[in-house]
Scaffold this motif. Structure first.
Motif, mmCIF file in Angstrom:
data_model
loop_
_atom_site.group_PDB
_atom_site.id
_atom_site.type_symbol
_atom_site.label_atom_id
_atom_site.label_comp_id
_atom_site.label_asym_id
_atom_site.label_seq_id
_atom_site.Cartn_x
_atom_site.Cartn_y
_atom_site.Cartn_z
ATOM 1 N N VAL A 37 83.049 68.359 25.040
ATOM 2 C CA VAL A 37 82.730 67.926 26.389
ATOM 3 C C VAL A 37 81.839 69.005 26.973
ATOM 4 O O VAL A 37 82.204 70.184 26.994
ATOM 5 C CB VAL A 37 83.988 67.770 27.263
ATOM 6 N N SER A 38 80.645 68.606 27.419
ATOM 7 C CA SER A 38 79.723 69.571 28.016
ATOM 8 C C SER A 38 80.104 69.807 29.466
ATOM 9 O O SER A 38 80.788 68.997 30.088
ATOM 10 C CB SER A 38 78.277 69.064 27.937
ATOM 11 N N ASN A 39 79.638 70.920 30.014
ATOM 12 C CA ASN A 39 79.956 71.196 31.412
ATOM 13 C C ASN A 39 79.126 70.331 32.355
ATOM 14 O O ASN A 39 79.284 70.417 33.559
ATOM 15 C CB ASN A 39 79.813 72.682 31.734
ATOM 16 N N LYS A 40 78.282 69.465 31.835
ATOM 17 C CA LYS A 40 77.546 68.486 32.641
ATOM 18 C C LYS A 40 78.283 67.149 32.706
ATOM 19 O O LYS A 40 77.874 66.241 33.395
ATOM 20 C CB LYS A 40 76.155 68.235 32.049
ATOM 21 N N GLY A 41 79.377 67.017 31.932
ATOM 22 C CA GLY A 41 80.166 65.795 31.965
ATOM 23 C C GLY A 41 79.848 64.823 30.854
ATOM 24 O O GLY A 41 80.050 63.625 30.997
ATOM 25 N N ILE A 42 79.374 65.322 29.726
ATOM 26 C CA ILE A 42 79.024 64.453 28.606
ATOM 27 C C ILE A 42 79.976 64.745 27.446
ATOM 28 O O ILE A 42 80.108 65.877 27.005
ATOM 29 C CB ILE A 42 77.569 64.678 28.159
ATOM 30 N N LYS A 43 80.636 63.697 26.983
ATOM 31 C CA LYS A 43 81.531 63.814 25.837
ATOM 32 C C LYS A 43 80.780 63.300 24.627
ATOM 33 O O LYS A 43 80.100 62.273 24.698
ATOM 34 C CB LYS A 43 82.789 62.981 26.076
ATOM 35 N N GLY A 44 80.874 64.026 23.508
ATOM 36 C CA GLY A 44 80.159 63.586 22.326
ATOM 37 C C GLY A 44 80.709 64.139 21.037
ATOM 38 O O GLY A 44 81.559 65.024 21.031
ATOM 39 N N LYS A 45 80.202 63.597 19.938
ATOM 40 C CA LYS A 45 80.596 64.011 18.594
ATOM 41 C C LYS A 45 79.443 64.802 17.987
ATOM 42 O O LYS A 45 78.299 64.357 17.989
ATOM 43 C CB LYS A 45 80.894 62.779 17.734
ATOM 44 N N VAL A 46 79.741 65.986 17.457
ATOM 45 C CA VAL A 46 78.726 66.884 16.913
ATOM 46 C C VAL A 46 78.159 66.308 15.620
ATOM 47 O O VAL A 46 78.903 65.983 14.694
ATOM 48 C CB VAL A 46 79.304 68.292 16.658
ATOM 49 N N GLU A 47 76.827 66.210 15.573
ATOM 50 C CA GLU A 47 76.144 65.720 14.374
ATOM 51 C C GLU A 47 75.414 66.827 13.627
ATOM 52 O O GLU A 47 75.233 66.741 12.425
ATOM 53 C CB GLU A 47 75.152 64.629 14.748
ATOM 54 N N VAL A 49 74.673 71.338 13.789
ATOM 55 C CA VAL A 49 74.917 72.633 14.411
ATOM 56 C C VAL A 49 73.710 73.521 14.140
ATOM 57 O O VAL A 49 73.300 73.696 12.988
ATOM 58 C CB VAL A 49 76.195 73.290 13.845
ATOM 59 N N LYS A 50 73.145 74.061 15.207
ATOM 60 C CA LYS A 50 72.015 74.980 15.120
ATOM 61 C C LYS A 50 72.476 76.370 15.566
ATOM 62 O O LYS A 50 73.620 76.556 15.961
ATOM 63 C CB LYS A 50 70.860 74.500 16.010
ATOM 64 N N GLU A 51 71.571 77.341 15.537
ATOM 65 C CA GLU A 51 71.912 78.720 15.895
ATOM 66 C C GLU A 51 72.398 78.845 17.333
ATOM 67 O O GLU A 51 73.373 79.536 17.609
ATOM 68 C CB GLU A 51 70.700 79.626 15.691
ATOM 69 N N ASN A 52 71.745 78.173 18.265
ATOM 70 C CA ASN A 52 72.072 78.312 19.686
ATOM 71 C C ASN A 52 72.590 77.039 20.336
ATOM 72 O O ASN A 52 72.879 77.039 21.533
ATOM 73 C CB ASN A 52 70.838 78.785 20.463
ATOM 74 N N SER A 53 72.693 75.945 19.587
ATOM 75 C CA SER A 53 73.065 74.675 20.195
ATOM 76 C C SER A 53 73.610 73.709 19.154
ATOM 77 O O SER A 53 73.594 73.993 17.956
ATOM 78 C CB SER A 53 71.849 74.052 20.881
ATOM 79 N N VAL A 54 74.090 72.576 19.659
ATOM 80 C CA VAL A 54 74.527 71.485 18.792
ATOM 81 C C VAL A 54 73.823 70.212 19.240
ATOM 82 O O VAL A 54 73.444 70.073 20.403
ATOM 83 C CB VAL A 54 76.060 71.268 18.835
ATOM 84 N N ILE A 55 73.637 69.299 18.308
ATOM 85 C CA ILE A 55 73.116 67.973 18.627
ATOM 86 C C ILE A 55 74.309 67.033 18.540
ATOM 87 O O ILE A 55 75.045 67.038 17.550
ATOM 88 C CB ILE A 55 72.011 67.549 17.645
ATOM 89 N N ILE A 56 74.501 66.257 19.626
ATOM 90 C CA ILE A 56 75.665 65.383 19.676
ATOM 91 C C ILE A 56 75.263 63.926 19.857
ATOM 92 O O ILE A 56 74.220 63.623 20.416
ATOM 93 C CB ILE A 56 76.627 65.775 20.811
ATOM 94 N N GLU A 57 76.136 63.054 19.358
ATOM 95 C CA GLU A 57 76.046 61.633 19.663
ATOM 96 C C GLU A 57 76.875 61.436 20.927
ATOM 97 O O GLU A 57 78.051 61.823 20.976
ATOM 98 C CB GLU A 57 76.630 60.806 18.524
ATOM 99 N N ILE A 58 76.278 60.881 21.959
ATOM 100 C CA ILE A 58 76.966 60.707 23.240
ATOM 101 C C ILE A 58 77.992 59.582 23.119
ATOM 102 O O ILE A 58 77.658 58.454 22.773
ATOM 103 C CB ILE A 58 75.964 60.398 24.370
ATOM 104 N N LEU A 59 79.259 59.916 23.412
ATOM 105 C CA LEU A 59 80.337 58.938 23.402
ATOM 106 C C LEU A 59 80.662 58.464 24.808
ATOM 107 O O LEU A 59 81.035 57.305 25.009
ATOM 108 C CB LEU A 59 81.593 59.538 22.766
#
Length: 82
Positions: A37-47, A49-59
């Motif tokens: 869950v991001s602090n912006k209010g987005i829940k997602g599943k991690v697809e 993983v990068k060095e500084n971030s993750v790419i997620i599918e928005i649920l």
């Protein structure tokens, strides 16, 4: 930055202000398949993983932002693993 809405996490409900504290306590990088869950209010599943971030599918999107597709990038500093 504060989360939008309340989230049920680790057997308790987190409000807007508590999410930052919980994130600071959990400073663990998500793995592929984890739900976050991001602090912006987005829940997602991690697809990915990068060095500084993750790419997620928005649920679930509780923010006032609109997304063109169902994926977004979230910094490691801006999410909690659920």
């Amino acid at each position: 930055m504060e989360a939008v809405g309340d989230y049920y996490l680790n057997n308790k409900t987190l409000g807007k202000g508590e999410m930052k504290m919980e994130a600071a306590m959990k400073m663990r990088i998500a793995d592929i398949g984890d739900e976050i869950v991001s602090n912006k209010g987005i829940k997602g599943k991690v697809e990915m993983v990068k060095e500084n971030s993750v790419i997620i599918e928005i649920l679930e999107n509780l923010s006032d932002r609109e997304y063109v597709n169902n994926r977004t990038v979230v910094s490691h500093k801006n999410y909690v693993i659920i």
